[in-house]
Design a protein around this motif. Structure first.
Motif, PDB file in Angstrom:
ATOM      1  N   SER A 273       0.827  -1.208   0.000  1.00 50.34           N
ATOM      2  CA  SER A 273       0.000   0.000   0.000  1.00 50.34           C
ATOM      3  C   SER A 273       0.858   1.254   0.000  1.00 50.34           C
ATOM      4  O   SER A 273       0.530   2.244  -0.664  1.00 50.34           O
ATOM      5  CB  SER A 273      -0.940  -0.011   1.207  1.00 50.34           C
ATOM      6  N   VAL A 274       1.984   1.230   0.732  1.00 51.16           N
ATOM      7  CA  VAL A 274       2.879   2.396   0.747  1.00 51.16           C
ATOM      8  C   VAL A 274       3.508   2.602  -0.624  1.00 51.16           C
ATOM      9  O   VAL A 274       3.550   3.728  -1.145  1.00 51.16           O
ATOM     10  CB  VAL A 274       3.965   2.231   1.827  1.00 51.16           C
ATOM     11  N   LEU A 275       3.991   1.517  -1.224  1.00 56.46           N
ATOM     12  CA  LEU A 275       4.597   1.622  -2.552  1.00 56.46           C
ATOM     13  C   LEU A 275       3.575   2.070  -3.583  1.00 56.46           C
ATOM     14  O   LEU A 275       3.875   2.908  -4.450  1.00 56.46           O
ATOM     15  CB  LEU A 275       5.201   0.277  -2.951  1.00 56.46           C
ATOM     16  N   GLY A 276       2.351   1.552  -3.487  1.00 62.43           N
ATOM     17  CA  GLY A 276       1.304   1.979  -4.403  1.00 62.43           C
ATOM     18  C   GLY A 276       0.987   3.451  -4.260  1.00 62.43           C
ATOM     19  O   GLY A 276       0.797   4.164  -5.258  1.00 62.43           O
ATOM     20  N   TYR A 277       0.947   3.922  -3.025  1.00 66.19           N
ATOM     21  CA  TYR A 277       0.716   5.357  -2.786  1.00 66.19           C
ATOM     22  C   TYR A 277       1.813   6.200  -3.425  1.00 66.19           C
ATOM     23  O   TYR A 277       1.537   7.208  -4.092  1.00 66.19           O
ATOM     24  CB  TYR A 277       0.648   5.610  -1.281  1.00 66.19           C
ATOM     25  N   LEU A 278       3.077   5.800  -3.242  1.00 61.62           N
ATOM     26  CA  LEU A 278       4.187   6.566  -3.814  1.00 61.62           C
ATOM     27  C   LEU A 278       4.144   6.566  -5.339  1.00 61.62           C
ATOM     28  O   LEU A 278       4.447   7.586  -5.983  1.00 61.62           O
ATOM     29  CB  LEU A 278       5.519   5.996  -3.324  1.00 61.62           C
TER      30      LEU A 278
ATOM     31  N   LEU B 166       1.282  -3.615  -7.957  1.00 66.39           N
ATOM     32  CA  LEU B 166       2.309  -3.709  -6.925  1.00 66.39           C
ATOM     33  C   LEU B 166       1.714  -4.117  -5.585  1.00 66.39           C
ATOM     34  O   LEU B 166       2.301  -4.913  -4.843  1.00 66.39           O
ATOM     35  CB  LEU B 166       3.037  -2.362  -6.787  1.00 66.39           C
ATOM     36  N   ALA B 167       0.538  -3.579  -5.287  1.00 65.80           N
ATOM     37  CA  ALA B 167      -0.106  -3.896  -4.012  1.00 65.80           C
ATOM     38  C   ALA B 167      -0.445  -5.372  -3.923  1.00 65.80           C
ATOM     39  O   ALA B 167      -0.354  -5.981  -2.851  1.00 65.80           O
ATOM     40  CB  ALA B 167      -1.362  -3.047  -3.833  1.00 65.80           C
ATOM     41  N   ARG B 168      -0.844  -5.981  -5.031  1.00 59.66           N
ATOM     42  CA  ARG B 168      -1.208  -7.402  -5.023  1.00 59.66           C
ATOM     43  C   ARG B 168       0.015  -8.289  -4.834  1.00 59.66           C
ATOM     44  O   ARG B 168      -0.091  -9.404  -4.334  1.00 59.66           O
ATOM     45  CB  ARG B 168      -1.917  -7.775  -6.325  1.00 59.66           C
ATOM     46  N   ARG B 169       1.192  -7.793  -5.245  1.00 62.90           N
ATOM     47  CA  ARG B 169       2.399  -8.621  -5.180  1.00 62.90           C
ATOM     48  C   ARG B 169       3.126  -8.520  -3.846  1.00 62.90           C
ATOM     49  O   ARG B 169       3.982  -9.354  -3.553  1.00 62.90           O
ATOM     50  CB  ARG B 169       3.366  -8.221  -6.292  1.00 62.90           C
ATOM     51  N   GLN B 170       2.828  -7.474  -3.066  1.00 66.39           N
ATOM     52  CA  GLN B 170       3.573  -7.254  -1.836  1.00 66.39           C
ATOM     53  C   GLN B 170       2.926  -8.005  -0.683  1.00 66.39           C
ATOM     54  O   GLN B 170       1.711  -8.086  -0.559  1.00 66.39           O
ATOM     55  CB  GLN B 170       3.620  -5.746  -1.497  1.00 66.39           C
ATOM     56  N   SER B 171       3.758  -8.571   0.175  1.00 65.70           N
ATOM     57  CA  SER B 171       3.233  -9.245   1.350  1.00 65.70           C
ATOM     58  C   SER B 171       3.010  -8.229   2.465  1.00 65.70           C
ATOM     59  O   SER B 171       3.780  -7.292   2.622  1.00 65.70           O
ATOM     60  CB  SER B 171       4.226 -10.308   1.834  1.00 65.70           C
TER      61      SER B 171
END
Length: 399
Positions: free
Chosen positions: A97-102, A388-393
């Motif tokens: 979620s953080v990476l998706g936001y960025l 990206l959000a779907r791939r991150q744990s």
């Protein structure tokens, strides 16, 4: 119990966007008033109030009503609110979620920044004349004077957000980029009253107590408080709106009028020659927060949902980033044909006319950029962020 962002009507974000659009137009007017020397005064926006000079006093009145720097502070408060609403929907509780936001923020801020810097660089090469106009202010004459040998490096610095030499308003995008990078932390600090109050006090103290100039801190010491106060408003701002609405009509109008006057004229009275005086920014931030609270939690108005206002809301970012480029093009086209000596009324009239024509040209130009660049890039950013959000744990949820 605090009312979270989910408790606010979804369509209220449209009112926030309209507020941004109106402020972008007022910033345009502010810059239009800076082009010509009125009454022989150069850079009136940097001078203290002088009651003995009626033309300077008139300029201060107009520059207060169209207070560009104050409206940029409003942008920062509003950005904090909009980002907090976004993170309410997708909290930054795991790496995805953080990476998706960025990613979403990057695709929101960089594409138009790159395009407008490219347009300005091409105009610097092929259109703008390296000369000074006697009718114009130093603010106008000092623009687009970059040596051609240094232009590639300056272009690179501009598209990265490190510089705004090619397009003055882009300085605020640098602030937005830096604030966006730390905003998930600010958001988490805003979730409980105790943490929010402590963080607000620390950020407010940083405005005044950090050593060195604001440039040393890239103005984060001054403007990060504006973003954080905006982040507090979806969750904690509704009591302020309720309190204002409970006031009688006359006291409410008197209070809001006082806040509007402080917002518009504190810079003219307390720090006209400083770029970001902390006291002024603090006052502007507090007043802007009340305006954003009313847009978000106050009574709804059909005005904010009218078709012209919706269009202005969609194009606000483009209007803000394009208008100085358009204004400069028009200024260089008009100035060769004007008398060397312009009377005060003529100079003021030309400035207002230039601002009007700039708006008429900038609006369709911003629409083209919205259709061809801004909207597709935002959609692409959302798609990439979702993948990206779907791939991150998930990481451990932060309390």
């Amino acid at each position: 119990m605090p009312r979270s962002a989910e408790g606010a009507p979804g369509h209220r974000t449209e009112s926030l966007d309209v507020g941004r659009g109106i402020c972008a137009v007022l910033v345009l007017l502010f810059h239009g008033l800076l082009v010509f020397r009125i009454g022989g005064v150069d850079n009136a926006h940097l001078l203290p109030v002088d009651l003995s000079d009626p033309w300077l006093l008139l300029q201060h009145l107009l520059l207060g009503l169209a207070n560009g720097p104050a409206y940029v502070t409003f942008f920062f408060v509003l950005s904090g609110t909009v980002l907090a609403l976004s993170l309410d929907r997708d909290p930054p509780i795991h790496a995805g979620s953080v990476l998706g936001y960025l990613v979403r923020r990057g695709f929101r801020l960089y594409p138009l920044l790159i395009v407008t810097a490219g347009i300005a660089a091409l105009l610097q090469l092929h259109y703008f004349e390296l000369r000074d106009w006697p009718q114009a202010t130093s603010w106008f004459n000092n623009s687009y004077k970059i040596d051609q040998a240094e232009l590639p490096a300056e272009f690179l610095a501009n598209v990265q957000g490190r510089s705004a030499t090619l397009n003055g308003p882009a300085w605020s995008i640098k602030v937005e980029i830096l604030a966006s990078a730390v905003f998930p932390l600010l958001y988490l600090l805003s979730l409980t009253m105790r943490r929010a109050m402590l963080a607000a006090l620390i950020l407010c103290a940083a405005m005044f107590l950090l050593p060195g100039s604001a440039e040393r801190w890239h103005y984060m010491n001054v403007f990060l408080f504006s973003f954080f106060l905006g982040a507090l408003l979806p969750r904690w701002g509704w009591p302020v709106a309720a309190g204002l609405l409970r006031l009688g009509r006359v006291p409410r109008i008197a209070l809001l009028t006082l806040l509007a006057l402080v917002f518009l004229f504190s810079r003219r009275l307390l720090g006209p020659d400083e770029f970001a005086p902390p006291t002024v920014v603090l006052l502007e931030t507090l007043c802007a927060a009340v305006a954003v609270v009313l847009l978000l939690h106050g009574g709804d108005r059909a005005f904010f949902h009218a078709a012209p206002m919706r269009l202005l809301a969609r194009l606000s970012f483009g209007i803000y980033l394009l208008h100085v480029i358009v204004l400069s093009v028009l200024g260089h086209a008009v100035l060769p044909w004007l008398p060397v000596e312009l009377g005060p009324m003529a100079a003021l009239g030309w400035g207002l006319l230039l601002a009007l024509v700039t708006f008429c040209i900038t609006l369709p130009a911003a629409w083209v950029l919205h259709v061809l660049v801004e909207r597709p890039m935002q959609q692409l950013g959302r798609v990439i962020a979702a993948r990206l959000a779907r791939r991150q744990s998930p990481l451990r949820r932060i309390a």
